[in-house]
Design a protein around this motif. Structure first.
Motif, PDB file in Angstrom:
ATOM      1  N   ARG A  17       2.522 -12.001   6.201  1.00 52.32           N
ATOM      2  CA  ARG A  17       1.399 -11.057   6.066  1.00 52.32           C
ATOM      3  C   ARG A  17       1.253 -10.151   7.287  1.00 52.32           C
ATOM      4  O   ARG A  17       0.777  -9.019   7.163  1.00 52.32           O
ATOM      5  N   THR A  28      -4.184  -7.541  -3.780  1.00 48.75           N
ATOM      6  CA  THR A  28      -4.041  -8.767  -2.975  1.00 48.75           C
ATOM      7  C   THR A  28      -4.406 -10.050  -3.725  1.00 48.75           C
ATOM      8  O   THR A  28      -4.425 -11.119  -3.128  1.00 48.75           O
ATOM      9  N   VAL A  46      -2.207  -1.863   3.117  1.00 48.30           N
ATOM     10  CA  VAL A  46      -2.738  -2.567   1.954  1.00 48.30           C
ATOM     11  C   VAL A  46      -3.429  -1.521   1.072  1.00 48.30           C
ATOM     12  O   VAL A  46      -4.433  -0.925   1.472  1.00 48.30           O
TER      13      VAL A  46
END
Length: 279
Positions: free
Chosen positions: A92, A59, A98
């Motif tokens: 997002r 990220t 993630v």
């Protein structure tokens, strides 16, 4: 399946730290330093569309730290996590997963945002993936590495209930098209996704191979916790990359997104560089 390069900007780190025992007269040819001995590095993440899932691998550094923190790293460039997602047609809130290769601040910082006086996951609809061995290593850090493991980047993920762990088993199948390799020299139980894409095998190198300037085996970062283990792992991974014709996706190379390798009289060396969209 589709892969998208997600650029989150550039930062600077000390060249000597990035190349360990290699003299500046050598590494400065490929990664020239500024007047403060700092080199520019990318924070290049990867977005994977796979079987109805939208998986973000790492990220970047994020934007929630204070000015004093960022003053050490000289963030620059026009790209951001949000602008790069938008360029690929996403927000997002679309992210379903993630995947965190490891929990150093330049890889996990963007996973958490500051909302007023609170910290919250930046991807509210996503499951966050780490592994228990590395998580424990990060939340109980050693004195040498603890400056890279910032609790504000890590603990809110667990507190949100969105965290899940991958078994620390080499070859674990994350999806039908993504298997996980593990490396232990840079930090304990770092995860490297190996992605089957358009008939190719794309290996996300994280910090095992930051840039093409690090391809020669002795070019090991001073940041690595276990440099001799990194040396052994690099030899194994890079040899396998040649034998199995892997495409290596580079997270920190300031210029090159992807590369391939070949064996030469001088050892393992760069063969080609290219962008992800050229695959």
């Amino acid at each position: 399946m589709k892969l998208h390069t997600i650029d989150t900007g550039f930062f600077k780190l000390d060249g000597g730290a990035m190349f360990g025992v290699v003299p500046k007269t050598i590494w400065n040819r490929t990664n020239p330093a500024d007047e403060n001995n700092l080199c520019t590095w990318a924070m290049r993440c990867l977005l994977v569309e796979d079987e109805g899932r939208l998986i973000l691998i790492d990220t970047g550094i994020g934007n929630k730290q204070d000015e004093r923190f960022f003053s050490h790293y000289y963030l620059h460039g026009d790209a951001s996590l949000d602008s790069s997602l938008a360029k690929s047609g996403f927000h997002r809130d679309d992210i379903t997963d993630v995947f965190l290769t490891h929990l150093h601040f330049d890889h996990v910082g963007g996973a958490v945002v500051r909302e007023g006086d609170k910290l919250a996951p930046a991807f509210k609809n996503a499951t966050y993936w780490s592994n228990e061995q590395h998580w424990e290593w990060a939340v109980n850090p050693n004195e040498r590495e603890k400056a890279s493991f910032l609790k504000e980047n890590i603990l809110p993920i667990q507190e949100s209930g969105q965290l899940k762990f991958i078994p620390a088993e080499d070859g674990f199948k994350f999806t039908d098209n993504i298997s996980i390799k593990f490396a232990y020299g840079h930090t304990d139980a770092m995860m490297l996704p190996l992605i089957n894409y358009k008939g190719h095998s794309v290996l996300y190198m994280a910090d095992l191979l930051p840039s093409v300037g690090h391809i020669p085996l002795p070019y090991v970062m001073a940041y690595d916790m276990f440099p001799l283990k990194t040396l052994r792992e690099k030899k194994l991974f890079l040899t396998e990359a040649i034998e199995k014709r892997y495409i290596l996706y580079l997270e920190h190379d300031p210029v090159n997104e992807c590369c391939t390798l070949h064996q030469t009289e001088k050892g393992i060396r760069l063969k080609e560089t290219f962008n992800l969209k050229e695959i």
